[in-house]
Design a protein around this motif. Sequence first.
Motif, short mmCIF file in Angstrom:
data_model
loop_
_atom_site.label_atom_id
_atom_site.label_comp_id
_atom_site.label_asym_id
_atom_site.label_seq_id
_atom_site.Cartn_x
_atom_site.Cartn_y
_atom_site.Cartn_z
N PRO A 183 0.67 -0.81 -0.07
CA PRO A 183 -0.17 -0.09 0.69
C PRO A 183 1.06 1.04 -0.22
O PRO A 183 0.33 2.34 -0.31
N ALA A 184 2.76 1.43 0.11
CA ALA A 184 2.85 2.31 0.19
C ALA A 184 3.15 3.14 -1.36
O ALA A 184 3.74 4.06 -1.73
N LEU A 185 3.43 2.14 -2.44
CA LEU A 185 3.44 2.34 -3.57
C LEU A 185 2.64 2.25 -4.69
O LEU A 185 2.52 2.88 -5.84
N ILE A 186 1.19 1.25 -4.13
CA ILE A 186 0.40 1.18 -5.00
C ILE A 186 -1.25 0.61 -4.21
O ILE A 186 -1.28 0.10 -3.13
N ARG A 187 -2.77 1.43 -4.27
CA ARG A 187 -3.62 1.86 -3.43
C ARG A 187 -5.27 1.09 -4.42
O ARG A 187 -5.55 1.99 -5.02
N PRO A 188 -4.74 -0.46 -4.49
CA PRO A 188 -5.97 0.40 -5.78
C PRO A 188 -7.56 0.05 -5.58
O PRO A 188 -8.34 0.15 -6.60
N LEU A 189 -7.93 -0.08 -3.96
CA LEU A 189 -9.01 0.78 -3.70
C LEU A 189 -9.36 1.79 -4.47
O LEU A 189 -10.86 2.53 -5.18
N GLU A 190 -8.09 2.75 -4.30
CA GLU A 190 -8.14 3.79 -4.83
C GLU A 190 -8.51 4.13 -7.15
O GLU A 190 -9.05 4.75 -7.55
N HIS A 191 -8.37 2.73 -7.36
CA HIS A 191 -8.74 2.29 -8.91
C HIS A 191 -10.00 1.59 -9.11
O HIS A 191 -9.80 0.71 -9.74
N GLY A 192 -11.23 1.64 -7.57
CA GLY A 192 -12.11 1.02 -8.45
C GLY A 192 -12.21 -0.26 -8.02
O GLY A 192 -13.15 -1.21 -7.92
N ILE A 193 -10.76 -0.87 -7.41
CA ILE A 193 -10.51 -2.57 -7.10
C ILE A 193 -11.67 -2.29 -6.13
O ILE A 193 -11.98 -1.57 -5.09
N ASP A 194 -12.51 -4.08 -5.99
CA ASP A 194 -13.40 -3.89 -4.45
C ASP A 194 -12.38 -4.45 -3.74
O ASP A 194 -12.85 -4.17 -2.18
N ILE A 195 -12.08 -5.70 -3.57
CA ILE A 195 -11.28 -6.19 -2.40
C ILE A 195 -9.30 -6.10 -2.86
O ILE A 195 -9.32 -6.75 -3.75
N VAL A 196 -8.65 -5.49 -1.56
CA VAL A 196 -7.86 -5.59 -1.91
C VAL A 196 -7.21 -6.45 -0.73
O VAL A 196 -7.29 -6.31 0.46
N MET A 197 -6.02 -7.35 -1.10
CA MET A 197 -5.40 -8.78 -0.03
C MET A 197 -3.83 -8.65 -0.29
O MET A 197 -3.39 -8.07 -1.65
N HIS A 198 -3.51 -8.76 0.87
CA HIS A 198 -2.05 -8.92 1.59
C HIS A 198 -1.00 -10.21 1.59
O HIS A 198 -2.31 -10.43 2.84
N SER A 199 -0.39 -10.52 1.79
CA SER A 199 0.25 -11.83 2.32
C SER A 199 0.97 -10.47 3.36
O SER A 199 2.14 -10.40 2.85
N ALA A 200 0.80 -10.76 4.19
CA ALA A 200 1.09 -9.75 5.24
C ALA A 200 2.41 -10.69 5.99
O ALA A 200 4.01 -9.66 6.66
N THR A 201 3.08 -12.11 5.36
CA THR A 201 4.02 -12.40 5.40
C THR A 201 5.09 -11.70 5.23
O THR A 201 6.34 -11.67 5.45
N LYS A 202 5.20 -11.41 4.00
CA LYS A 202 5.30 -10.77 3.06
C LYS A 202 6.50 -8.94 3.71
O LYS A 202 6.38 -9.01 4.97
#
Length: 387
Positions: A183-202
């Motif tokens: 989310p520091a480099l790109i925030r998909p919700l701002e581009h109309g995406i419904d769900i953003v997922m992360h492996s927080a492991t990374k």
Amino acid sequence: MSGRQQRDSFRTRAIHIGNEIDPATGAVVPPIHVASTFRQPGAGKWGEFDYSRSGNPTRTNLQNTLASLEGGCGALAFSSGMAAIHCVTMLLRSGDHVVAGCDLYGGAYRLLHKICNRSGIGVSLVDMTDPDAVAAAMNDNTKLVWAETIGNPRLTIPDLAALAAIAHQRGARIGVDNTFGTPALIRPLEHGIDIVMHSATKYLGGHSDCLGGTLAVSDQNLLDELYFIQNSTGAVLDPMSCFLVARGLKTLDLRIRAQSASALKIAEWLSTHSRVKEVLYPGLNSHPQHPLASRLFGGGFGAMVTFELDGSIDQTAKACEATRLFHLAVSLGAVESLIEQPATMSHASYDAEDRARFGISDGLIRLSVGLESFEDLQADLDNAIRQ
Ligand SMILES: *Cc1c(COP(=O)(O)O)cnc(C)c1O
């Protein structure tokens, strides 16, 4: 959270939101709440928390930080990235269809092809950089489009707004795995995406010391649906891991910018190396979606670099085994650099035909560039590649 707080910068919110002063003690780091259950105000009366699967203060703090950083209305923290993706697939029913990227995390490929198929859910893999191909793969049963903001392992970049428009026009939801993007480099919700997922492991955790997964959304009804599934099935993140991810988030912006800067230098240097056939990095002019990546990403193009060695599967394996600083391991996104061979490691769960079809060749090497100095990493790689 108040509008004033949301106007603070990303870095400030990463440190302050969800890390409010503990009212009982004044501690500047909130305590870790290990309790599995909470005393209730009366029989049949409910306080803010009752049972830790349903809600836990440490998890709530992390979820508040994440929601703020993603620009969403809420977030959920899961026991792993796969548990988070699984929760999304549990929105589907028998007969539904998923269109997913062909440049997909190996575990997501396996979940869709070997688990979701048991419940009668169909899947088609398409090139997410080709919106026409995505539109053509959709049918009346398509309920979910699933892409990665940076594909894996070929680091393809999809046009998020174009894909969201296609999905929504057909009445489907679109989710993206933003693990490589952060989310520091790109925030998909701002581009109309419904769900953003992360492996927080990374990158979110960032130190190779805990597993976790997250979802964030900007629609309250969707959040309620996902929460209902999570609470019913139970794959919540434990309080200690919530603390570790929350601590990682405080330095996420700093880490990913520094790691992205090193990754760009490594990609540029590899492009000139005589033993290297091709370098795939969204920050290079030679990357097919470089102009799109420049529009979508701010602060860097991520810290994953894929390149193709001029050599056999065995020679490639030997090069991966010959590094001193880059550890030969799957996973990514932490302070220590990692190297791996997708064909035999991260993408071994793909069928051989799909590997060939999607360009996961024997000579491919994937790097997760960490926080060591560029010069040390370059010397280490050069030595390994020349052997
Ligand atoms: C690691 C990873 C996952 C799965 O996350 P886990 O925490 O290992 O379950 C999903 N997507 C991507 C891109 C990943 O790198």
